[in-house]
Motif scaffolding. Structure first.
Motif, short mmCIF file in Angstrom:
data_model
loop_
_atom_site.label_atom_id
_atom_site.label_comp_id
_atom_site.label_asym_id
_atom_site.label_seq_id
_atom_site.Cartn_x
_atom_site.Cartn_y
_atom_site.Cartn_z
N VAL A 1 0.86 -1.19 0.00
CA VAL A 1 0.00 0.00 0.00
C VAL A 1 0.88 1.23 0.00
O VAL A 1 1.78 1.37 0.82
N GLN A 2 0.62 2.13 -0.95
CA GLN A 2 1.42 3.35 -1.05
C GLN A 2 0.53 4.49 -1.49
O GLN A 2 -0.26 4.35 -2.41
N ARG A 3 0.65 5.62 -0.80
CA ARG A 3 -0.22 6.75 -1.11
C ARG A 3 0.60 8.03 -1.36
O ARG A 3 0.19 9.12 -0.99
N MET A 4 1.75 7.89 -1.99
CA MET A 4 2.57 9.06 -2.26
C MET A 4 2.36 9.55 -3.69
O MET A 4 1.84 8.82 -4.55
N CYS A 5 2.79 10.76 -3.96
CA CYS A 5 2.57 11.40 -5.26
C CYS A 5 3.09 10.55 -6.42
O CYS A 5 2.42 10.41 -7.45
N PHE A 6 4.28 9.98 -6.26
CA PHE A 6 4.92 9.28 -7.38
C PHE A 6 4.13 8.06 -7.85
O PHE A 6 4.35 7.57 -8.96
N THR A 7 3.24 7.52 -7.02
CA THR A 7 2.46 6.34 -7.40
C THR A 7 1.00 6.68 -7.67
O THR A 7 0.14 5.80 -7.67
N CYS A 8 0.72 7.95 -7.91
CA CYS A 8 -0.66 8.43 -8.06
C CYS A 8 -0.98 8.80 -9.51
O CYS A 8 -0.14 9.37 -10.22
N THR A 9 -2.20 8.52 -9.94
CA THR A 9 -2.62 8.85 -11.31
C THR A 9 -2.69 10.35 -11.54
O THR A 9 -2.64 10.81 -12.69
N HIS A 10 -2.79 11.13 -10.48
CA HIS A 10 -2.90 12.59 -10.63
C HIS A 10 -1.54 13.28 -10.79
O HIS A 10 -1.48 14.44 -11.16
#
Length: 201
Positions: free
Chosen positions: A158-167
């Motif tokens: 589970v990762q919720r950082m910018c680099f792994t985000c569709t946005h």
């Protein structure tokens, strides 16, 4: 033998020195968490669950999500949740549409415990605060890239950082968030974003 813990190899390879330094830091986190567990008479994972419930949105506060978050089996997390329920630190909230589904939330006592425990990293934050701004940015950049690669390898699930985000996007002018529709300074890159939407692998 080639290993970061082989001193001959380690002393001649900066990659090995970094790996061993990260291992030392992980040991510091474990020690601090165990010290906190002695104060609260809770297990380390129970403390982590309380802190998670304190700061994360309710839709993530389910046993299945907690198991993914902490890379543990659902039965292990269920046992910790049952213990926290028995101690009156959390409460169960049944889903009106699905009797088998439920979320958990903190009781007032649980909230106080979570607030006190959330400060267990202070001993690590203090030396970080002494670094120069440029050192902090370089360190953050390196750590986020390591985490991103571990996420790709499914070691960190589970990762919720910018680099792994569709946005998230990278433009010539720097970092950009499509959701917020704004440029991001490096200090604004998030390591845990509530609006995170994972990139499909």
């Amino acid at each position: 033998m080639i290993s970061p813990f082989n001193l001959h190899h380690q002393n001649n390879e900066i990659d090995s020195k970094i790996v061993v330094a990260l291992e030392r830091l992980s040991e510091a986190f474990r020690v601090l968490l165990w010290n906190e567990s002695k104060l609260t008479s809770l297990s380390p994972i129970q403390i982590q669950i309380l802190i998670f419930l304190l700061f994360q949105p309710v839709e993530k506060c389910r046993v299945s999500y907690l198991a993914k978050e902490f890379n543990m089996s659902k039965p292990t997390i269920s046992d910790s949740v049952k213990s926290l329920l028995a101690k009156g630190l959390i409460q169960r909230n049944d889903d009106a549409l699905d009797s088998r589904s439920f979320t958990v939330s903190l009781t007032e006592t649980g909230k106080l415990t979570a607030i006190q425990s959330a400060d267990f990293t202070r001993s690590i934050e203090n030396p970080v605060s002494l670094l120069a701004p440029q050192q902090k940015e370089i360190m953050l950049d390196g750590l986020l890239k390591i985490i991103q690669e571990l996420n790709k390898a499914e070691i960190i699930t589970v990762q919720r950082m910018c680099f792994t985000c569709t946005h998230y996007r990278v433009h010539d002018s720097g970092h950009y968030c499509k959701l917020l529709q704004m440029q991001l300074a490096y200090k604004e890159i998030r390591t845990d974003c509530p609006e995170h939407e994972a990139i499909s692998l």
